[in-house]
Write a protein that holds these residues in place. Structure first.
Motif, short mmCIF file in Angstrom:
data_model
loop_
_atom_site.label_atom_id
_atom_site.label_comp_id
_atom_site.label_asym_id
_atom_site.label_seq_id
_atom_site.Cartn_x
_atom_site.Cartn_y
_atom_site.Cartn_z
N PHE A 74 0.73 -1.21 0.16
CA PHE A 74 0.09 -0.05 -0.07
C PHE A 74 0.81 1.13 0.03
O PHE A 74 0.50 2.47 -0.72
CB PHE A 74 -0.96 0.00 1.23
CG PHE A 74 -1.61 1.37 1.55
CD1 PHE A 74 -2.50 2.02 0.60
CD2 PHE A 74 -0.95 2.40 2.49
CE1 PHE A 74 -2.79 3.29 0.82
CE2 PHE A 74 -1.56 3.52 2.75
CZ PHE A 74 -2.46 3.92 1.76
N GLU A 101 -9.76 6.43 1.05
CA GLU A 101 -10.41 5.61 0.07
C GLU A 101 -9.93 4.21 -0.14
O GLU A 101 -10.57 3.34 -0.63
CB GLU A 101 -10.05 6.37 -1.23
CG GLU A 101 -10.84 7.69 -1.30
CD GLU A 101 -10.42 8.66 -2.52
OE1 GLU A 101 -11.28 9.51 -2.75
OE2 GLU A 101 -9.42 8.41 -3.06
N GLN A 102 -8.61 3.87 0.39
CA GLN A 102 -8.15 2.68 0.04
C GLN A 102 -8.27 1.78 1.17
O GLN A 102 -8.16 0.49 1.12
CB GLN A 102 -6.60 2.64 -0.17
CG GLN A 102 -6.12 3.29 -1.45
CD GLN A 102 -6.68 2.76 -2.59
OE1 GLN A 102 -6.72 1.49 -2.77
NE2 GLN A 102 -7.55 3.53 -3.64
N SER A 104 -10.88 0.25 2.41
CA SER A 104 -11.95 -0.91 2.48
C SER A 104 -11.27 -1.79 1.29
O SER A 104 -11.70 -2.87 1.13
CB SER A 104 -13.16 -0.33 1.91
OG SER A 104 -12.92 0.33 0.51
N GLU A 105 -10.32 -1.48 0.42
CA GLU A 105 -9.76 -2.17 -0.37
C GLU A 105 -8.60 -2.86 -0.13
O GLU A 105 -8.18 -4.17 -0.70
CB GLU A 105 -9.36 -1.19 -1.86
CG GLU A 105 -10.56 -0.49 -2.33
CD GLU A 105 -11.69 -1.29 -2.85
OE1 GLU A 105 -11.38 -2.35 -3.31
OE2 GLU A 105 -12.89 -1.04 -2.84
N GLU A 106 -7.82 -2.46 0.78
CA GLU A 106 -6.66 -3.15 1.27
C GLU A 106 -6.66 -3.84 2.66
O GLU A 106 -6.93 -3.39 3.65
CB GLU A 106 -5.47 -1.97 1.28
CG GLU A 106 -5.14 -1.31 0.10
CD GLU A 106 -4.32 -2.10 -0.59
OE1 GLU A 106 -3.70 -2.89 -0.09
OE2 GLU A 106 -4.31 -1.75 -1.93
N ARG A 107 -6.55 -5.07 2.59
CA ARG A 107 -7.09 -6.05 3.59
C ARG A 107 -6.25 -5.67 4.79
O ARG A 107 -6.57 -5.59 6.07
CB ARG A 107 -6.75 -7.60 3.36
CG ARG A 107 -7.20 -8.45 4.47
CD ARG A 107 -6.88 -9.77 4.28
NE ARG A 107 -6.87 -10.68 5.29
CZ ARG A 107 -6.54 -12.10 5.25
NH1 ARG A 107 -5.74 -12.45 4.23
NH2 ARG A 107 -6.77 -12.77 6.42
N ASN A 110 -6.76 -2.14 6.30
CA ASN A 110 -8.05 -2.24 7.26
C ASN A 110 -7.76 -2.92 8.35
O ASN A 110 -8.23 -2.16 9.39
CB ASN A 110 -9.02 -3.17 6.19
CG ASN A 110 -10.50 -3.21 7.05
OD1 ASN A 110 -10.47 -3.52 7.85
ND2 ASN A 110 -11.28 -2.29 6.24
N SER A 179 -16.39 11.79 -0.19
CA SER A 179 -15.51 11.16 -1.01
C SER A 179 -14.94 11.90 -2.37
O SER A 179 -15.57 13.02 -2.48
CB SER A 179 -15.86 9.80 -1.44
OG SER A 179 -17.04 10.26 -2.39
#
Length: 205
Positions: A74, A101-102, A104-107, A110, A179
Motif C-alpha cells: 500500500f 479511500e483505500q 476498504s480495498e486493502e486488507r 483495514n 469522497s
C-alpha cells in the motif's frame, strides 16, 4: 533468546524470531481470513505459547504487528499516487484522502486503521504502532520536510494531526460519507491551513 522448539531450527536472534512469528501469523490469517490465536501460531512454529507471548504479549499486539508488516505494498501505491506532489499541504491532503479511500480495498491496511480488535487505533491514535505507521506514510511523500520547516517535534505533531483526522473519518465517515472532490475540498479547507501554519512557524524559527 529461548531455544525451545522452533521445529528443530532455532532462530539466530530475536529479530529472526519476530520475523518468523509474523510470517506464521500472516499464513494463519491467509488461511482463515479472520482472527488468529496465539496457540495456532505457536503450533505452526513448533514452539510453546509462552515463546510467542514473550515477543507479543497479546493477540491484538500480534495482529497489529502482522498487519503493519504487510502494508508495504500500500505504501508503494501511495508513493506512486503522490508522485510529483512536493507542497506539504497538498501532499498531506491527498495522502489522507487516498488512505481513506483505500482502507476498504486493502486488507491489511483495514486491519491497521479500521475500528475493531486488530486496529492500531484501538490502542490509541498516539500509540507507538499508529505513530510508526503515520511516519511511514510521511516518508513516502515527495516532500523535503526539513526544507519546509517541518522536522523533529513539528513533524511528530503533523503525524499525530494526520492520524487524528484519519481516525475521525474512520470512526464516523459522515452522513453521507465524503469522497472524491468533496473529501479533498473539505481537507483543503480545514487541514491544509494547519499544515501551512506549522510550515510558517518552522521556517521562521
Amino acid at each position: 533468546m529461548r531455544t525451545h522448539g522452533w521445529s528443530g531450527s532455532t532462530p539466530a536472534d530475536d529479530g529472526e524470531a519476530v520475523a518468523r512469528i509474523l510470517a506464521e501469523a500472516r499464513r494463519a490469517l491467509d488461511r482463515t481470513g479472520a482472527d488468529i490465536s496465539i496457540t495456532e501460531v505457536a503450533r505452526g512454529l513448533g514452539v510453546t505459547r509462552q515463546t510467542v507471548y514473550r515477543y507479543f504479549p497479546t493477540v491484538e499486539a500480534l495482529l497489529v504487528a502482522t498487519a503493519v508488516a504487510q502494508v508495504g505494498p500500500f505504501l508503494d501505491l501511495l508513493a506512486a499516487h503522490l508522485d510529483g506532489l512536493t507542497d506539504p499541504a497538498d501532499a498531506v491532503v491527498e495522502g489522507i484522502a487516498y488512505t481513506l479511500e483505500q482502507i476498504s480495498e486493502e486488507r491489511y491496511l483495514n486491519m491497521v486503521l479500521a475500528p475493531g480488535r486488530a486496529s492500531a487505533f484501538s490502542a490509541g491514535v498516539t500509540s507507538d504502532t499508529a505513530v510508526t505507521f503515520g511516519r511511514a506514510i510521511l516518508e513516502r511523500f515527495g516532500v523535503d520536510w526539513a526544507a519546509a520547516g517541518l522536522s523533529g517535534g513539528n513533524l511528530d505533531e503533523l503525524v499525530e494531526h494526520m492520524l487524528r483526522i484519519v481516525q475521525s473519518f474512520v470512526i464516523d465517515p459522515g452522513r453521507p460519507p465524503r469522497s472524491g472532490a468533496e473529501l479533498r475540498n473539505y481537507l483543503r479547507t480545514w487541514v491544509a491551513p494547519a499544515v501551512d501554519r506549522m510550515r510558517a512557524a518552522g521556517t521562521s524559527a
